[in-house]
Design a protein around this motif. Structure first.
Motif, PDB file in Angstrom:
ATOM      1  N   VAL A  85      18.350  26.726  62.730  1.00  0.00           N
ATOM      2  CA  VAL A  85      18.597  25.395  62.207  1.00  0.00           C
ATOM      3  C   VAL A  85      19.708  24.761  63.039  1.00  0.00           C
ATOM      4  N   VAL A  86      19.514  23.492  63.414  1.00  0.00           N
ATOM      5  CA  VAL A  86      20.501  22.776  64.221  1.00  0.00           C
ATOM      6  C   VAL A  86      20.914  21.501  63.498  1.00  0.00           C
ATOM      7  N   ASP A  87      22.079  20.980  63.889  1.00  0.00           N
ATOM      8  CA  ASP A  87      22.565  19.737  63.289  1.00  0.00           C
ATOM      9  C   ASP A  87      22.052  18.531  64.065  1.00  0.00           C
ATOM     10  N   GLN A 133       2.116  21.666  71.020  1.00  0.00           N
ATOM     11  CA  GLN A 133       2.231  20.214  71.018  1.00  0.00           C
ATOM     12  C   GLN A 133       3.607  19.692  71.417  1.00  0.00           C
ATOM     13  N   GLN A 134       4.601  20.527  71.378  1.00  0.00           N
ATOM     14  CA  GLN A 134       5.947  20.050  71.637  1.00  0.00           C
ATOM     15  C   GLN A 134       6.389  20.301  73.074  1.00  0.00           C
ATOM     16  N   LYS A 135       7.346  19.487  73.517  1.00  0.00           N
ATOM     17  CA  LYS A 135       8.003  19.709  74.796  1.00  0.00           C
ATOM     18  C   LYS A 135       9.411  20.237  74.522  1.00  0.00           C
ATOM     19  N   PRO A 136       9.904  21.164  75.364  1.00  0.00           N
ATOM     20  CA  PRO A 136      11.236  21.721  75.117  1.00  0.00           C
ATOM     21  C   PRO A 136      12.328  20.657  75.174  1.00  0.00           C
ATOM     22  N   VAL A 137      13.317  20.819  74.301  1.00  0.00           N
ATOM     23  CA  VAL A 137      14.511  19.980  74.323  1.00  0.00           C
ATOM     24  C   VAL A 137      15.724  20.903  74.395  1.00  0.00           C
ATOM     25  N   PRO A 138      16.855  20.427  74.891  1.00  0.00           N
ATOM     26  CA  PRO A 138      18.026  21.310  75.031  1.00  0.00           C
ATOM     27  C   PRO A 138      18.770  21.517  73.721  1.00  0.00           C
ATOM     28  N   SER A 139      19.243  22.746  73.520  1.00  0.00           N
ATOM     29  CA  SER A 139      20.121  23.077  72.408  1.00  0.00           C
ATOM     30  C   SER A 139      21.147  24.078  72.920  1.00  0.00           C
ATOM     31  N   GLN A 140      21.943  24.647  72.014  1.00  0.00           N
ATOM     32  CA  GLN A 140      22.975  25.599  72.422  1.00  0.00           C
ATOM     33  C   GLN A 140      23.140  26.699  71.388  1.00  0.00           C
ATOM     34  N   VAL A 141      23.449  27.900  71.874  1.00  0.00           N
ATOM     35  CA  VAL A 141      23.893  29.016  71.042  1.00  0.00           C
ATOM     36  C   VAL A 141      25.202  29.517  71.634  1.00  0.00           C
ATOM     37  N   TRP A 142      26.288  29.351  70.884  1.00  0.00           N
ATOM     38  CA  TRP A 142      27.617  29.717  71.374  1.00  0.00           C
ATOM     39  C   TRP A 142      27.910  29.098  72.749  1.00  0.00           C
ATOM     40  N   ARG A 143      27.595  27.818  72.854  1.00  0.00           N
ATOM     41  CA  ARG A 143      27.847  27.018  74.058  1.00  0.00           C
ATOM     42  C   ARG A 143      26.994  27.427  75.246  1.00  0.00           C
ATOM     43  N   PRO A 145      23.353  27.055  76.915  1.00  0.00           N
ATOM     44  CA  PRO A 145      22.163  26.200  76.779  1.00  0.00           C
ATOM     45  C   PRO A 145      20.905  27.030  76.538  1.00  0.00           C
ATOM     46  N   VAL A 146      20.060  26.567  75.615  1.00  0.00           N
ATOM     47  CA  VAL A 146      18.766  27.201  75.358  1.00  0.00           C
ATOM     48  C   VAL A 146      17.715  26.103  75.151  1.00  0.00           C
ATOM     49  N   PRO A 147      16.487  26.320  75.638  1.00  0.00           N
ATOM     50  CA  PRO A 147      15.424  25.356  75.378  1.00  0.00           C
ATOM     51  C   PRO A 147      14.754  25.655  74.042  1.00  0.00           C
ATOM     52  N   VAL A 148      14.423  24.619  73.291  1.00  0.00           N
ATOM     53  CA  VAL A 148      13.800  24.816  71.980  1.00  0.00           C
ATOM     54  C   VAL A 148      12.696  23.785  71.762  1.00  0.00           C
ATOM     55  N   PHE A 149      11.748  24.152  70.884  1.00  0.00           N
ATOM     56  CA  PHE A 149      10.745  23.211  70.390  1.00  0.00           C
ATOM     57  C   PHE A 149      11.181  22.712  69.016  1.00  0.00           C
ATOM     58  N   GLU A 150      11.036  21.432  68.762  1.00  0.00           N
ATOM     59  CA  GLU A 150      11.302  20.893  67.436  1.00  0.00           C
ATOM     60  C   GLU A 150      10.106  21.171  66.527  1.00  0.00           C
ATOM     61  N   CYS A 151      10.374  21.590  65.294  1.00  0.00           N
ATOM     62  CA  CYS A 151       9.300  22.043  64.404  1.00  0.00           C
ATOM     63  C   CYS A 151       8.722  20.945  63.517  1.00  0.00           C
ATOM     64  N   GLY A 152       9.245  19.726  63.602  1.00  0.00           N
ATOM     65  CA  GLY A 152       8.604  18.629  62.900  1.00  0.00           C
ATOM     66  C   GLY A 152       9.339  18.123  61.680  1.00  0.00           C
ATOM     67  N   TYR A 153       8.816  17.033  61.116  1.00  0.00           N
ATOM     68  CA  TYR A 153       9.485  16.303  60.042  1.00  0.00           C
ATOM     69  C   TYR A 153       9.651  17.144  58.772  1.00  0.00           C
ATOM     70  N   GLU A 154       8.611  17.840  58.328  1.00  0.00           N
ATOM     71  CA  GLU A 154       8.653  18.501  57.022  1.00  0.00           C
ATOM     72  C   GLU A 154       9.754  19.558  56.921  1.00  0.00           C
ATOM     73  N   PRO A 155       9.836  20.523  57.860  1.00  0.00           N
ATOM     74  CA  PRO A 155      10.946  21.488  57.745  1.00  0.00           C
ATOM     75  C   PRO A 155      12.317  20.843  57.948  1.00  0.00           C
ATOM     76  N   ASN A 156      12.381  19.783  58.770  1.00  0.00           N
ATOM     77  CA  ASN A 156      13.664  19.104  58.978  1.00  0.00           C
ATOM     78  C   ASN A 156      14.150  18.464  57.677  1.00  0.00           C
ATOM     79  N   GLU A 157      13.245  17.781  57.000  1.00  0.00           N
ATOM     80  CA  GLU A 157      13.582  17.137  55.739  1.00  0.00           C
ATOM     81  C   GLU A 157      13.921  18.175  54.671  1.00  0.00           C
ATOM     82  N   TRP A 158      13.202  19.295  54.674  1.00  0.00           N
ATOM     83  CA  TRP A 158      13.412  20.388  53.714  1.00  0.00           C
ATOM     84  C   TRP A 158      14.804  20.985  53.864  1.00  0.00           C
ATOM     85  N   PHE A 159      15.187  21.335  55.105  1.00  0.00           N
ATOM     86  CA  PHE A 159      16.512  21.918  55.335  1.00  0.00           C
ATOM     87  C   PHE A 159      17.620  20.897  55.083  1.00  0.00           C
TER      88      PHE A 159
END
Length: 335
Positions: A85-87, A133-143, A145-159
């Motif tokens: 989970v990311v902010d 369906q997704q393209k990688p976007v940048p994120s971070q783990v302990w500063r 960089p890691v590439p990640v796929f976004e999982c979509g609206y429903e889990p985002n709204e849920w969390f």
């Protein structure tokens, strides 16, 4: 004529030195990536439990068997620490600051991830569709960089509703690589991680083991609470060994899978949060007690760990990925 002979000799010598130097470097690189594995093993116990945590800081799934991969334990689409989970700035969050994450129960059937929580309706995410369906976007783990796929609206709204009742502040993401994430350089300066050791979205390394006897011994020192191995979020639980015997092991074998023990697992405030309820211990136990007797002793290593106490071991796979591990298999070690 003489000068030409000297020039030819010097050129040949330099070439030979270059070839030998290159061969030596290649040999050293091979040795680094393929350490000599032990031939003598001592059985210390058996494998009691296998745990996988598909979402970083969320609930566990217990397995009877699992495959060892470059990215950690897996069973089909079920993989260890493959989501997080990311902010709203795409930085990861954990149960250290958001203990309600521990009360999220994940399950995976085929490629569909289901999330459950006592106060929330279930939500379903097809991970195969996320990857396709997704393209990688940048994120971070302990500063890092890691590439990640976004999982979509429903889990985002849920969390987002689970954590602070906001409409869209937090997101669920999936690790978007088949390679291990980069390691933190300052940590590697002491512990010598190899490039495939850090796995996916793990804090440090792909495999973690806790010794049941060490947890039992810790409980004899705790006066107002008791803990279980689940407080320490291990992949493997070992039963049958002596308490803290793991401090002296160099390699560990389960089935045909051999692991090198890279470092002790140094512990943080996450151990003080009940893994079932997400409630913090008011006296920061068991961390306070662990700090009283399980400090790292080597001065140079202590500079890396600070006052974080040891409990469990961090391991890297040293045999070919793809090997299977099953509950009740004997566990062997080498010193």
């Amino acid at each position: 004529m003489f000068n030409n002979q000297v020039s030819t000799y010097v050129t040949a010598s330099i070439t030979a030195a270059g070839v030998l130097g290159g061969a030596y470097y290649a040999y050293q690189l091979y040795q680094e990536q393929h350490p000599k594995l032990p031939e003598k093993w001592e059985q210390v116990g058996v494998l009691k439990n296998i745990f996988v945590y598909p979402i970083k800081s969320c609930g566990r799934i217990e397995l009877e068997k699992a495959e060892c991969s470059i990215l950690g334990l897996k069973d089909g689409w079920l993989r260890d620490r493959i989501l997080m989970v990311v902010d709203d700035k795409n930085n990861f969050i954990t149960a250290r600051g958001y203990p309600e994450l521990l009360t999220v129960t994940p399950s995976i059937k085929s490629s569909v991830l289901t999330l459950k929580h006592p106060d929330m309706e279930p939500v379903h995410i097809n991970l195969a569709e996320v990857v396709a369906q997704q393209k990688p976007v940048p994120s971070q783990v302990w500063r890092v960089p890691v590439p990640v796929f976004e999982c979509g609206y429903e889990p985002n709204e849920w969390f987002s509703r689970l954590i602070d009742r906001s409409s869209m502040k937090y997101s669920l993401v999936y690790y978007a690589s088949q390679k291990s994430r980069p390691y933190r350089a300052h940590v590697n300066g002491y512990y010598k991680f190899k490039k495939n050791d850090t796995a996916a979205l793990h804090d440090e390394i792909g495999f973690n083991l806790i010794n049941e006897a060490s947890v039992d011994e810790l409980n004899t020192r705790l006066t107002e609470c008791q803990v279980t191995e689940k407080n320490f979020r291990p992949n493997f639980v070992l039963t049958g060994a002596k308490a803290y015997a793991e401090d002296n092991w160099k390699f560990l074998k389960i089935g045909e899978n051999i692991f090198e023990i890279i470092k002790p697992c140094t512990r943080c405030v996450l151990t003080t949060i009940d893994p079932e309820t997400g409630v913090r211990n008011s006296k920061t136990e068991p961390l306070t007690t662990l700090k009283s007797y399980r400090q790292v002793e080597d001065p140079r290593e202590r500079k890396m760990t600070g006052s974080s106490p040891r409990m469990g071991i961090q391991m890297a796979l040293r045999t070919q990925p793809g090997g299977m591990i099953s509950v009740n298999e004997p566990i062997y070690v080498a010193y």
